[in-house]
Design an enzyme around this catalytic site. Structure first.
Site, mmCIF file in Angstrom:
data_model
loop_
_atom_site.group_PDB
_atom_site.id
_atom_site.type_symbol
_atom_site.label_atom_id
_atom_site.label_comp_id
_atom_site.label_asym_id
_atom_site.label_seq_id
_atom_site.Cartn_x
_atom_site.Cartn_y
_atom_site.Cartn_z
ATOM 1 N N GLY A 1 19.826 11.946 -32.777
ATOM 2 C CA GLY A 1 18.640 12.292 -32.232
ATOM 3 C C GLY A 1 18.712 12.374 -30.866
ATOM 4 O O GLY A 1 19.718 13.153 -30.327
ATOM 5 N N ASP B 1 11.514 10.355 -45.936
ATOM 6 C CA ASP B 1 10.938 9.399 -44.892
ATOM 7 C C ASP B 1 11.737 8.115 -45.607
ATOM 8 O O ASP B 1 11.490 7.506 -46.543
ATOM 9 C CB ASP B 1 9.659 9.369 -45.029
ATOM 10 C CG ASP B 1 8.970 8.506 -44.279
ATOM 11 O OD1 ASP B 1 9.636 7.644 -43.562
ATOM 12 O OD2 ASP B 1 7.817 8.458 -44.060
ATOM 13 N N ILE B 2 12.684 7.720 -44.488
ATOM 14 C CA ILE B 2 13.393 6.338 -44.898
ATOM 15 C C ILE B 2 12.314 5.189 -45.009
ATOM 16 O O ILE B 2 12.702 4.058 -45.745
ATOM 17 C CB ILE B 2 14.431 6.017 -43.844
ATOM 18 C CG1 ILE B 2 15.581 4.968 -44.344
ATOM 19 C CG2 ILE B 2 13.851 5.887 -42.649
ATOM 20 C CD1 ILE B 2 16.683 4.961 -43.607
ATOM 21 N N GLY C 1 11.221 8.103 -32.475
ATOM 22 C CA GLY C 1 12.221 8.722 -33.603
ATOM 23 C C GLY C 1 12.119 7.824 -34.807
ATOM 24 O O GLY C 1 11.033 6.980 -35.049
ATOM 25 N N VAL C 2 13.138 7.590 -35.511
ATOM 26 C CA VAL C 2 13.114 6.898 -36.684
ATOM 27 C C VAL C 2 12.911 5.297 -36.461
ATOM 28 O O VAL C 2 12.067 4.474 -37.202
ATOM 29 C CB VAL C 2 14.657 6.831 -37.335
ATOM 30 C CG1 VAL C 2 14.896 5.838 -38.543
ATOM 31 C CG2 VAL C 2 14.854 8.378 -37.982
ATOM 32 N N ASP C 3 13.448 4.930 -35.271
ATOM 33 C CA ASP C 3 13.004 3.444 -34.846
ATOM 34 C C ASP C 3 11.539 3.179 -34.501
ATOM 35 O O ASP C 3 11.419 1.999 -35.300
ATOM 36 C CB ASP C 3 13.838 3.142 -33.239
ATOM 37 C CG ASP C 3 13.952 1.706 -32.911
ATOM 38 O OD1 ASP C 3 13.674 1.033 -33.925
ATOM 39 O OD2 ASP C 3 14.155 1.372 -31.788
#
Length: 305
Positions: free
Chosen positions: A123, A14-15, A36-38
């Protein structure tokens, strides 16, 4: 001894939980959050990140902008706007490389000692994961070779994603050695060596293990093994080789499981021996030949019908 393989890590995690000095967000052009990540980074950072992003006026594809990290354990967030995949005919590769290049430059300019990347554009933007991994590693390795002195982490969402980076890690690490076109030509030469070359090379291992020198020539310029390892042909060839590769970095590659790097080391040893009259020791040659023997076995298994 630190090696280049210690400078870049491929992990699954997990960044938003990484304590690196900066994390790289796979952002959209508005920089105002998304999925997503953003979205995960914005949620973990808190409202302060969104408020700062609202002052930045967005960001163009292929570029990055940096903000504070707020509630995240990192110090900074670098927002990279990756390209949407449209079949690869619209400069997507260059734009993705530009994202990594821009982020690395920001890390260098701000003297950030560590940076963690998410897998940009892979993604919902649909960039093919294998090609994205190669572009990412090639660009990162170029900066490690030329200017960046910190540590880089590539943080993947899943083991499957991480395998794309692991599968091309060693090949892309050849970027560290110097002129990429020359190195690719050298790699092709290694891959197409005939079976007789390998047989001759491997036959020296038992003698080396007994601590015996393997020079079969009385010439002051060294023996057949050294010449064959380096494929020496002329002084011009030697000079060309020294200009293509970063010879000063060679010691780092003793610790790297990379057959092409081993061949570059062996070329350095053999050509040094050939042109100076010194000879590589049995210990030095065994460090090269034993991994090459394993590599040859892998080739043979791969080529079996």
């Amino acid at each position: 001894m630190e090696t280049y393989s210690d400078r870049i890590k491929i992990i699954v995690g997990d960044i938003t939980k990484l304590p690196t000095e900066a994390i790289v967000n796979a952002a959209n052009k508005t920089l105002l959050g998304g999925g997503g990540v953003d979205g995960a980074i914005h949620r973990a950072a808190g409202k302060g990140l969104l408020q700062e992003c609202m002052t930045l006026g967005g960001c163009e594809t292929g570029l990055c902008k940096m903000t504070g990290a707020y509630n995240l354990p990192s110090k900074k967030v670098i927002h990279a706007v990756g390209p949407v995949w449209h079949g690869g005919l619209h400069g997507e590769g260059k734009l993705l490389a530009s994202c990594y290049d821009s982020a690395m430059k920001i890390a260098e300019e701000n003297e950030l000692s560590s940076i963690a990347f998410s897998c940009i554009s892979t993604g919902v933007y649909g960039f093919p994961k294998d090609e994205a991994a190669r572009i990412a590693l090639h660009t990162i390795f170029t900066h490690i070779r030329d200017s960046y002195e910190g540590q880089v982490v590539v943080c993947c969402f899943s083991e499957e994603d991480a395998r794309y980076y692991q599968n091309c890690f060693w090949e892309e690490s050849l970027t560290l050695l110097g002129d990429n076109e020359a190195i690719r030509g050298y790699k092709e030469k290694v891959d197409t060596m005939p079976a007789e070359f390998w047989d001759e090379l491997m036959a020296y291992i038992p003698r080396l293990e007994r601590g015996k020198q393997v020079s079969d020539s009385t010439s002051a310029r060294g023996g057949k093994l050294e010449r064959r390892l380096g494929m020496c042909t002329s002084p011009a060839d030697y000079l060309c080789w020294t200009h293509c590769f970063n010879i000063g970095q060679m010691p780092d590659y003793y610790m790297m499981d990379n057959v092409y790097c081993l061949f570059v080391i062996s070329t350095f040893l053999s050509r040094e021996a050939y042109w100076t009259g010194t000879s590589a020791t049995p210990e030095e040659l065994l460090k090269i030949l034993k991994p090459l023997r394993e590599y040859r076995r892998k080739i043979e298994l791969r080529n079996k019908p």
